[in-house]
Design an enzyme around this catalytic site. Structure first.
Site, PDB file in Angstrom:
ATOM      1  N   SER A  49      40.699 105.934  50.381  1.00 55.14           N
ATOM      2  CA  SER A  49      39.800 106.549  50.047  1.00 55.14           C
ATOM      3  C   SER A  49      39.187 107.161  51.378  1.00 55.14           C
ATOM      4  O   SER A  49      38.783 108.003  50.926  1.00 55.14           O
ATOM      5  CB  SER A  49      38.357 104.837  49.795  1.00 55.14           C
ATOM      6  OG  SER A  49      38.453 104.521  51.253  1.00 55.14           O
ATOM      7  N   LYS A 123      34.930 103.325  55.764  1.00 56.71           N
ATOM      8  CA  LYS A 123      34.133 104.712  54.863  1.00 56.71           C
ATOM      9  C   LYS A 123      33.705 105.423  56.428  1.00 56.71           C
ATOM     10  O   LYS A 123      33.990 105.067  57.544  1.00 56.71           O
ATOM     11  CB  LYS A 123      32.985 104.272  53.718  1.00 56.71           C
ATOM     12  CG  LYS A 123      33.446 103.266  52.901  1.00 56.71           C
ATOM     13  CD  LYS A 123      34.411 104.083  52.024  1.00 56.71           C
ATOM     14  CE  LYS A 123      34.750 102.920  50.584  1.00 56.71           C
ATOM     15  NZ  LYS A 123      35.913 103.818  50.156  1.00 56.71           N
TER      16      LYS A 123
END
Length: 220
Positions: A49, A123
């Site tokens: 990600s 993230k």
């Protein structure tokens, strides 16, 4: 005249050397435990990600003191209480956060998934409390203003189902943090066309740099 035996002295020296070795090993383990618990923790990137910033399998060291400490900062062995949620402590030293400092936009952060604290997520911090975040055809908007980006590369890759064109972008977040991110979608997917999210007080909006392949704050 009798000859003195040196055997006992040699034995004492050997015992002393072994004791010193044990002391050094114990001290090293204690130092490692303190560093691992309070200062730095090795972390293996579990997903793609954050490509192109971090790849699957990359090893990083995360700072555990940058934003202060919460109940999730420590192993359950230190909670002084029973464990009812897998490896998440049900009783803790304290609630809230001590020695707290606020994360900054653009920081790459490892955190516990709110709906499943047994899972670690990594993230990039995109939105701050009170801001309005929206994606429109793959373009990120913060408080109604498009976040500047420019394409810096592209490549063709095989995703297992066929070939796709992957574009690499340089995105400049409010405040001046510049980072790389990539897309392969044409901008028509649901995660690239969202409602306006208002970030609640005390919370943050997180996104992956691999914008079209990241489960992040765009998915409530």
């Amino acid at each position: 005249m009798s000859q003195r035996s040196d055997a006992p002295a040699a034995g004492n020296k050997a015992d002393g050397g072994l004791l010193e070795t044990v002391k050094v090993v114990v001290q090293a383990l204690l130092i490692a435990l303190v560093v691992r618990t309070f200062l730095f923790q090795p972390f293996n990137i579990p997903s793609g990600s954050l490509i192109p910033t971090l790849d699957i399998g990359d090893y990083i060291f995360i700072s555990k003191y940058s934003y202060g400490y919460s109940r999730l900062s420590f192993p359950c062995d230190f909670s002084l209480g029973p464990v009812n949620l897998g490896d998440v402590c049900s009783l803790h030293w304290f609630d809230g956060r001590v020695l707290a400092s606020q994360p900054k936009r653009g920081d790459v952060i490892v955190f516990k998934l709110p709906r499943d604290p047994k899972q670690d997520y990594v993230k990039r911090l995109i939105g701050l409390p009170g801001e309005k975040i929206q994606m429109i055809r793959g373009q990120l908007y913060i408080d109604g203003v498009a976040v500047p980006r420019k394409q810096v590369g592209e490549r063709v890759e095989d995703d297992g189902a066929g070939q796709r064109l992957v574009k690499t972008w340089e995105e400049t977040l409010p405040g001046g943090v510049v980072h790389l991110m990539q897309t392969f979608d044409d901008g028509s997917s649901l995660q690239n066309n969202t409602l306006v999210y208002t970030v609640p007080p005390g919370e943050y909006f997180m996104m992956g740099d691999n914008r079209d392949d990241s489960e992040d704050s765009r998915f409530p």
